[in-house]
Scaffold this motif. Sequence first.
Motif, PDB file in Angstrom:
ATOM      1  N   GLU A 278      13.508   3.117   3.368  1.00  0.00           N
ATOM      2  CA  GLU A 278      14.376   1.734   3.520  1.00  0.00           C
ATOM      3  C   GLU A 278      13.472   0.800   3.912  1.00  0.00           C
ATOM      4  OE1 GLU A 278      17.446   0.684   2.246  1.00  0.00           O
ATOM      5  OE2 GLU A 278      17.311   2.552   1.311  1.00  0.00           O
ATOM      6  N   SER A 279      12.745   0.878   5.302  1.00  0.00           N
ATOM      7  CA  SER A 279      11.993  -0.023   5.898  1.00  0.00           C
ATOM      8  C   SER A 279      10.607  -0.336   5.154  1.00  0.00           C
ATOM      9  CB  SER A 279      11.519   0.413   7.219  1.00  0.00           C
ATOM     10  OG  SER A 279      10.887   1.703   7.068  1.00  0.00           O
ATOM     11  N   ALA A 280      10.277   0.434   4.196  1.00  0.00           N
ATOM     12  CA  ALA A 280       9.047   0.298   3.272  1.00  0.00           C
ATOM     13  C   ALA A 280       9.388  -0.518   2.373  1.00  0.00           C
ATOM     14  CB  ALA A 280       8.579   1.436   2.968  1.00  0.00           C
ATOM     15  N   ASN A 281      10.471  -1.063   1.928  1.00  0.00           N
ATOM     16  CA  ASN A 281      10.873  -1.864   0.832  1.00  0.00           C
ATOM     17  C   ASN A 281      10.417  -3.206   1.224  1.00  0.00           C
ATOM     18  OD1 ASN A 281      12.009  -0.234  -0.850  1.00  0.00           O
ATOM     19  ND2 ASN A 281      13.816  -0.403  -0.003  1.00  0.00           N
ATOM     20  N   ASN A 282      10.388  -3.762   2.469  1.00  0.00           N
ATOM     21  CA  ASN A 282      10.068  -4.996   3.005  1.00  0.00           C
ATOM     22  C   ASN A 282       8.582  -5.115   3.282  1.00  0.00           C
ATOM     23  OD1 ASN A 282      12.606  -5.996   2.545  1.00  0.00           O
ATOM     24  ND2 ASN A 282      13.171  -5.175   4.537  1.00  0.00           N
TER      25      ASN A 282
ATOM     26  N   LYS B 247       3.942  -2.891  -0.477  1.00  0.00           N
ATOM     27  CA  LYS B 247       4.795  -1.936  -1.230  1.00  0.00           C
ATOM     28  C   LYS B 247       4.763  -2.555  -2.786  1.00  0.00           C
ATOM     29  CE  LYS B 247       9.466  -0.288  -2.626  1.00  0.00           C
ATOM     30  NZ  LYS B 247       8.848   0.114  -3.710  1.00  0.00           N
ATOM     31  N   LYS B 248       4.834  -3.917  -2.807  1.00  0.00           N
ATOM     32  CA  LYS B 248       4.874  -4.727  -4.369  1.00  0.00           C
ATOM     33  C   LYS B 248       3.355  -4.357  -4.711  1.00  0.00           C
ATOM     34  CE  LYS B 248       5.619  -8.920  -6.839  1.00  0.00           C
ATOM     35  NZ  LYS B 248       6.138 -10.102  -6.688  1.00  0.00           N
ATOM     36  N   ILE B 249       2.271  -4.535  -4.217  1.00  0.00           N
ATOM     37  CA  ILE B 249       0.814  -4.340  -4.558  1.00  0.00           C
ATOM     38  C   ILE B 249       0.908  -2.793  -5.091  1.00  0.00           C
ATOM     39  CG2 ILE B 249      -1.431  -4.249  -3.952  1.00  0.00           C
ATOM     40  CD1 ILE B 249      -0.761  -6.419  -1.847  1.00  0.00           C
ATOM     41  N   TYR B 250       1.462  -1.746  -4.407  1.00  0.00           N
ATOM     42  CA  TYR B 250       1.478  -0.489  -4.711  1.00  0.00           C
ATOM     43  C   TYR B 250       2.099  -0.331  -5.953  1.00  0.00           C
ATOM     44  CZ  TYR B 250       1.941   4.597  -4.691  1.00  0.00           C
ATOM     45  OH  TYR B 250       1.631   5.898  -5.154  1.00  0.00           O
ATOM     46  N   ASP B 251       3.274  -0.774  -5.758  1.00  0.00           N
ATOM     47  CA  ASP B 251       3.989  -0.567  -7.023  1.00  0.00           C
ATOM     48  C   ASP B 251       3.375  -0.976  -8.431  1.00  0.00           C
ATOM     49  OD1 ASP B 251       6.070   0.597  -5.864  1.00  0.00           O
ATOM     50  OD2 ASP B 251       7.246  -1.272  -5.577  1.00  0.00           O
ATOM     51  N   ASN B 252       2.496  -2.261  -8.344  1.00  0.00           N
ATOM     52  CA  ASN B 252       1.883  -2.900  -9.331  1.00  0.00           C
ATOM     53  C   ASN B 252       0.853  -2.123  -9.763  1.00  0.00           C
ATOM     54  OD1 ASN B 252       4.090  -4.784 -10.000  1.00  0.00           O
ATOM     55  ND2 ASN B 252       3.308  -6.249  -8.292  1.00  0.00           N
ATOM     56  N   LYS B 253      -0.038  -1.766  -9.046  1.00  0.00           N
ATOM     57  CA  LYS B 253      -1.165  -1.218  -9.101  1.00  0.00           C
ATOM     58  C   LYS B 253      -1.758   0.019  -8.913  1.00  0.00           C
ATOM     59  CE  LYS B 253      -3.340  -5.944  -8.179  1.00  0.00           C
ATOM     60  NZ  LYS B 253      -4.597  -6.494  -8.259  1.00  0.00           N
TER      61      LYS B 253
ATOM     62  N   GLN C  78      -6.892  -9.246   2.018  1.00  0.00           N
ATOM     63  CA  GLN C  78      -5.654  -8.777   2.601  1.00  0.00           C
ATOM     64  C   GLN C  78      -4.932  -7.948   1.658  1.00  0.00           C
ATOM     65  OE1 GLN C  78      -4.553 -10.465   5.586  1.00  0.00           O
ATOM     66  NE2 GLN C  78      -3.002  -8.800   5.047  1.00  0.00           N
ATOM     67  N   GLU C  79      -4.927  -8.126   0.267  1.00  0.00           N
ATOM     68  CA  GLU C  79      -4.164  -7.285  -0.479  1.00  0.00           C
ATOM     69  C   GLU C  79      -4.424  -5.565  -0.191  1.00  0.00           C
ATOM     70  OE1 GLU C  79      -3.178 -10.039  -4.287  1.00  0.00           O
ATOM     71  OE2 GLU C  79      -5.165  -9.249  -4.025  1.00  0.00           O
ATOM     72  N   ILE C  80      -5.950  -5.545  -0.210  1.00  0.00           N
ATOM     73  CA  ILE C  80      -6.141  -4.044   0.164  1.00  0.00           C
ATOM     74  C   ILE C  80      -5.858  -3.583   1.404  1.00  0.00           C
ATOM     75  CG2 ILE C  80      -8.391  -2.663   0.270  1.00  0.00           C
ATOM     76  CD1 ILE C  80      -9.844  -4.393  -1.644  1.00  0.00           C
ATOM     77  N   ALA C  81      -5.758  -4.282   2.421  1.00  0.00           N
ATOM     78  CA  ALA C  81      -5.187  -3.954   3.981  1.00  0.00           C
ATOM     79  C   ALA C  81      -3.866  -3.663   3.762  1.00  0.00           C
ATOM     80  CB  ALA C  81      -5.736  -5.049   4.663  1.00  0.00           C
ATOM     81  N   ASP C  82      -3.245  -4.514   3.064  1.00  0.00           N
ATOM     82  CA  ASP C  82      -1.729  -4.364   3.006  1.00  0.00           C
ATOM     83  C   ASP C  82      -1.442  -3.187   2.087  1.00  0.00           C
ATOM     84  OD1 ASP C  82      -1.333  -6.758   4.345  1.00  0.00           O
ATOM     85  OD2 ASP C  82      -0.926  -7.966   2.541  1.00  0.00           O
ATOM     86  N   VAL C  83      -1.896  -2.706   1.004  1.00  0.00           N
ATOM     87  CA  VAL C  83      -1.453  -1.880   0.443  1.00  0.00           C
ATOM     88  C   VAL C  83      -1.966  -0.521   1.175  1.00  0.00           C
ATOM     89  CG1 VAL C  83      -3.541  -1.410  -1.188  1.00  0.00           C
ATOM     90  CG2 VAL C  83      -1.284  -0.747  -2.077  1.00  0.00           C
ATOM     91  N   LEU C  84      -3.053  -0.363   1.701  1.00  0.00           N
ATOM     92  CA  LEU C  84      -3.443   0.859   2.111  1.00  0.00           C
ATOM     93  C   LEU C  84      -2.798   1.010   3.539  1.00  0.00           C
ATOM     94  CD1 LEU C  84      -7.292   1.027   1.813  1.00  0.00           C
ATOM     95  CD2 LEU C  84      -5.741   2.630   0.864  1.00  0.00           C
ATOM     96  N   THR C  85      -2.477   0.307   4.381  1.00  0.00           N
ATOM     97  CA  THR C  85      -1.445   0.177   5.432  1.00  0.00           C
ATOM     98  C   THR C  85      -0.161   0.636   5.125  1.00  0.00           C
ATOM     99  OG1 THR C  85      -2.559  -1.371   6.600  1.00  0.00           O
ATOM    100  CG2 THR C  85      -0.412  -1.066   7.289  1.00  0.00           C
TER     101      THR C  85
END
Length: 148
Positions: A41-45, A49-55, A118-125
């Motif tokens: 639930e907390s991961a949805n925001n 997450k969106k980057i992971y879902d897309n790539k 930033q996208e790489i940092a976000d998706v890996l985090t």
Amino acid sequence: MKIRVPFLALSFLCLFFWSCQNKKDDSSNSNESASDLFESESANNHPGKKIYDNKCAACHRESGQGITNAFPPLAQSDYLNANPEKSIEAIIKGLSGEIKVNGVTYNSVMSPIDATNQEIADVLTYVYSQWGNNKTVITPEMVEKLRQ
């Protein structure tokens, strides 16, 4: 156990599974614990997450479990948790050859992913915050250092 799958076959397999993937995999929810549900639930925001879902989810699945005999799991991944720098480099430069993840040898190809620091940092985090991983936080500065 060594697993060898030709790159072209992996590509088609990935595309096949990606095309068949549902946005919500209700079958995986039946086995989740209460803490997993809270984490989800907390991961949805989470911005990653969106980057992971897309790539990433096409090959590594929405649940991070990967695809048996083809793409390694990211969930509770000893490979991922042991060395964040290797994870960053895998996204920046791609990854090929044998790797061992949770005792299973994979020999496939991951192409570099076109993404900002930033996208790489976000998706890996995001990945590190999910599925029993070690909660490592990746910064854009860490990505930039390895990009050079």
